[in-house]
Write a protein that holds these residues in place. Sequence first.
Motif, PDB file in Angstrom:
ATOM      1  N   VAL A  68       0.830  -1.222   0.000  1.00 57.18           N
ATOM      2  CA  VAL A  68       0.000   0.000   0.000  1.00 57.18           C
ATOM      3  C   VAL A  68       0.856   1.261   0.000  1.00 57.18           C
ATOM      4  N   ASP A  69       2.087   1.161   0.510  1.00 58.74           N
ATOM      5  CA  ASP A  69       2.950   2.342   0.580  1.00 58.74           C
ATOM      6  C   ASP A  69       3.924   2.447  -0.599  1.00 58.74           C
ATOM      7  N   ARG A  70       3.660   1.736  -1.678  1.00 55.97           N
ATOM      8  CA  ARG A  70       4.544   1.865  -2.846  1.00 55.97           C
ATOM      9  C   ARG A  70       4.390   3.267  -3.427  1.00 55.97           C
ATOM     10  N   ASP A  71       5.525   3.847  -3.848  1.00 58.40           N
ATOM     11  CA  ASP A  71       5.443   5.231  -4.347  1.00 58.40           C
ATOM     12  C   ASP A  71       6.225   5.434  -5.632  1.00 58.40           C
ATOM     13  N   GLY A  72       6.527   4.352  -6.341  1.00 58.87           N
ATOM     14  CA  GLY A  72       7.231   4.514  -7.607  1.00 58.87           C
ATOM     15  C   GLY A  72       8.265   3.421  -7.781  1.00 58.87           C
ATOM     16  N   PHE A  73       8.830   3.359  -9.004  1.00 55.72           N
ATOM     17  CA  PHE A  73       9.821   2.315  -9.228  1.00 55.72           C
ATOM     18  C   PHE A  73      11.221   2.810  -8.879  1.00 55.72           C
ATOM     19  N   VAL A  74      12.139   1.857  -8.808  1.00 58.87           N
ATOM     20  CA  VAL A  74      13.539   2.154  -8.509  1.00 58.87           C
ATOM     21  C   VAL A  74      14.351   1.844  -9.764  1.00 58.87           C
ATOM     22  N   MET A  75      15.074   2.819 -10.240  1.00 53.62           N
ATOM     23  CA  MET A  75      15.853   2.621 -11.462  1.00 53.62           C
ATOM     24  C   MET A  75      16.960   1.597 -11.228  1.00 53.62           C
ATOM     25  N   GLY A  76      17.019   0.616 -12.126  1.00 52.98           N
ATOM     26  CA  GLY A  76      18.078  -0.382 -12.051  1.00 52.98           C
ATOM     27  C   GLY A  76      18.827  -0.456 -13.363  1.00 52.98           C
ATOM     28  N   GLU A  77      19.919  -1.189 -13.362  1.00 56.94           N
ATOM     29  CA  GLU A  77      20.670  -1.392 -14.608  1.00 56.94           C
ATOM     30  C   GLU A  77      21.203  -2.821 -14.627  1.00 56.94           C
TER      31      GLU A  77
END
Lengths: 81, 414
Positions: free
Chosen positions: B225-234
């Motif tokens: 419920v507290d997700r707020d966006g993705f995390v950039m990975g490579e």
Amino acid sequence: MADKNEILAGLAEIVNEETGLETEEVQLGKSFTEDLDIDSISMMTIVVNAEEKFGVKIPDEEVKNLSTVGDAVDFIANAEG
Amino acid sequence: MTRRLVITGLGATTPLGGDVPTLWQNALAGTPGAKTLDYDWVEEYSLPVSFAAEAAVAPSEVLSRPETRRMDRSTQLGMVASREAWADAGLAEADVDGDRLGVSFATGIGGVWTLLDSWDTLRERGPRRVMPMTVPMLMPNGAAGAISLDLGARAGARTAVSACASGTEALDVAIRMIREGEADIVMAGGTEAAIHPLPLAAFSSMQALSRRNDDPAAASRPYDVDRDGFVMGEGAGALVIESEEHAKARGARIYAELAGAGVSSDAHHITAPDPEALGATRALNRALESAGAEVAEVTHVNAHATSTPVGDKPEYAALRSAFGDHLESVCVSATKSQTGHLLGAAGAVESVLTTLALHERRAPVTINLENQDPDLPLDVVTGTPRELPAGDQVAVCNSFGFGGHNSVVAFRTV
């Protein structure tokens, strides 16, 4: 002004960086294309890096005349002078 | 008669490790890959997001110096993954017919570091200093071309570019190349290296990235419920895809069958997913149809699940629509919770994980799921890996990308 041995050593470092060839293989009599297997794109990169390292200009139309390492060393030595 | 395709080699370099064994070990253990970025440019540009999931092993530690100089970081990562997969497939010592060997290597963005560094060089030092390798380094097909050269692959080197669906679509391309008879083996995968201030600023500007700067490890939290966006990975993932007869003739070890793929486009909005998820549902249905699989055979899904507030819901709608009540019997892994979002490499790395899940009959874990969104009642694998049942079964891997791209791949146990 750098002497020709210093120019050769500096050029060998540039060639090594670009191609991975050992610096000892970069000798005055060696042809860039025939002996060192350097393609035109690598050659241009080497030329631009040499211009920066030695503070000289190597015009594009001159590059085709630099067939051996010795040609390049001579050109740079004269341009510096 | 449709040719059956199998997966005989795996490679990956990711935030969870520089090779597949390390990736798999960490994916089972539940290891966060995101960390605070230690670069001056984070502060220099006052980036609103100061963390990302960088590749655990820099490609410069693996490749030679001239290789590093002549390839963009995205191509470097792809090369590392490709070489691992090639060796893993036992092809390094094999006598391979290059005319029957293809490459399908995708990316979302391509050589963004090269492009922007060259632009800086042009502005600061003039055109003479712009390196002659700039174009082959920045082009999105750079990795496909370099890998084809590395392997002597002459049956075609293709590049699917469909944002975050690219890595999965690369497998669809590989399937077509082999089923159409163009190749017997395809090196398929995806790569991305976009942890650069510009993409970070641009994704932040569209409110797509998590801002959990004080706790990067907890930032990627799909379904929470507290997700707020993705995390950039490579990183990069690579799979050796081979016709079954070719693999069996050379006695290759087979991880799983690459059973089918489905690709569709939303034609709904350039970035927002269709809330009814009609396109994603069509891609899922097509993947199963292409695989000749029944819904009841599916036991595991590696979900796209990027951890954005709006993105995770339509995928649930698509899964519900395609699987119906059988969804209750499907365990879901959202591995971006660990790896971050590898954009054009995501589908390739997640396909590696899905393949291993079937091969080892263990689904990797989802981390950071503390309060599951009640609107997303999925059976999510958390805590410890989930044992998959014995017997023949199917798993799917989903990817969706800006542009309305939907791409799904179906794998089957062998």
